[in-house]
Design an enzyme around this catalytic site. Sequence first.
Site, PDB file in Angstrom:
ATOM      1  N   GLU A   1       0.812  -1.218   0.000  1.00 56.87           N
ATOM      2  CA  GLU A   1       0.000   0.000   0.000  1.00 56.87           C
ATOM      3  C   GLU A   1       0.847   1.271   0.000  1.00 56.87           C
ATOM      4  OE1 GLU A   1      -2.460  -3.306   0.714  1.00 56.87           O
ATOM      5  OE2 GLU A   1      -0.659  -2.702   1.836  1.00 56.87           O
TER       6      GLU A   1
ATOM      7  N   HIS B   1     -11.329  -6.628   7.899  1.00 57.32           N
ATOM      8  CA  HIS B   1     -12.016  -6.350   6.632  1.00 57.32           C
ATOM      9  C   HIS B   1     -13.316  -5.590   6.836  1.00 57.32           C
ATOM     10  CE1 HIS B   1      -9.453  -9.874   5.818  1.00 57.32           C
ATOM     11  NE2 HIS B   1      -9.435  -9.470   4.557  1.00 57.32           N
TER      12      HIS B   1
END
Length: 324
Positions: free
Chosen positions: A60, A129
Amino acid sequence: MPTMTLIQAINEALDEEMNRDERVMLLGEDVGKRGGVFLATEGLQQKYGPERVVDTPLAEAAIIGAAVGLAAHGMRPVAEIQFADYVFPGIDQLFSQAAKLRYRSGGQFSAPMVVRMPTGGGVKGGHHHSQSPEAHFAHTAGLKVIVVSTPYDAKGLLKAAIRNDDPVVFMEPKRLYRAVKEEVPSDDYLLPIGKAAIRRTGRDITLVSYGGPMVETLKAAEEMVAAGIDPEVIDLRTVMPWDKQTVLESVAKTGRLLMISEAPRTASMASEVTATISEELFDQLLAPPLRVTGFDTPYPLAQDKLYMPTVTRILNAAKRLLDY
């Protein structure tokens, strides 16, 4: 006018903007050949090629860092983070570089980039998540933060975000990707960043929400109407900058505010909105503003549905306000 899901509207917005402006490019994990984990970019690499739809490593910091560099040199990158929970390794690039580039360069550079990410719970994804981290971004000067709840808004706001000259964090409630459908214009349109939508006008109580919980908020409003209560419902759409004027005008009329968000309660957007209303409209309130939010805990797997605001929790809080 075609009927679309939220994910289809996002795909169409990306397609239209890439076709309109060759500077627009996509990058992220599996966004190319696979079309993204939720298929938001499906078919775009085949159409525009691997140099404009780039499959990146699972990194990321590299994704956001590359987007900053591309934006500073004239491109308009749209970076996808697979889940909002995964953005934290790239936070330094987003907070320290993208958000500050225009200011630190005295306007010589800017970062016209978008960081897209699925957010929120309701899909039994557990604590890695399911998080709603929008307050982190809203607290960082230089970032605009959008959290959509409808396909129409998703297309119009994503296109506006891509054309914006500053970095935009664009958050998409994953549980709504294929759960909501509505008519979406096939032609080009933009929605203003920073302007809320009034989903229902009313006079008794103001319900304010954004993103995923808008579904439960609107259902609760329907039950209130059936019980003879007239709620006004506001969808913030943009949480930074958020539309203070629309909320202030509504609460000045109703005298009651209920703020609904699935993010953790402390230091949240719900805190910011209710604090602002308390400061600005104290003498006009008929009851103290209330919040229905997520909890200050890691997101639970077993109690996924109970973590988020439910219609029952919203109605119970509304009753407290109306009975005050």
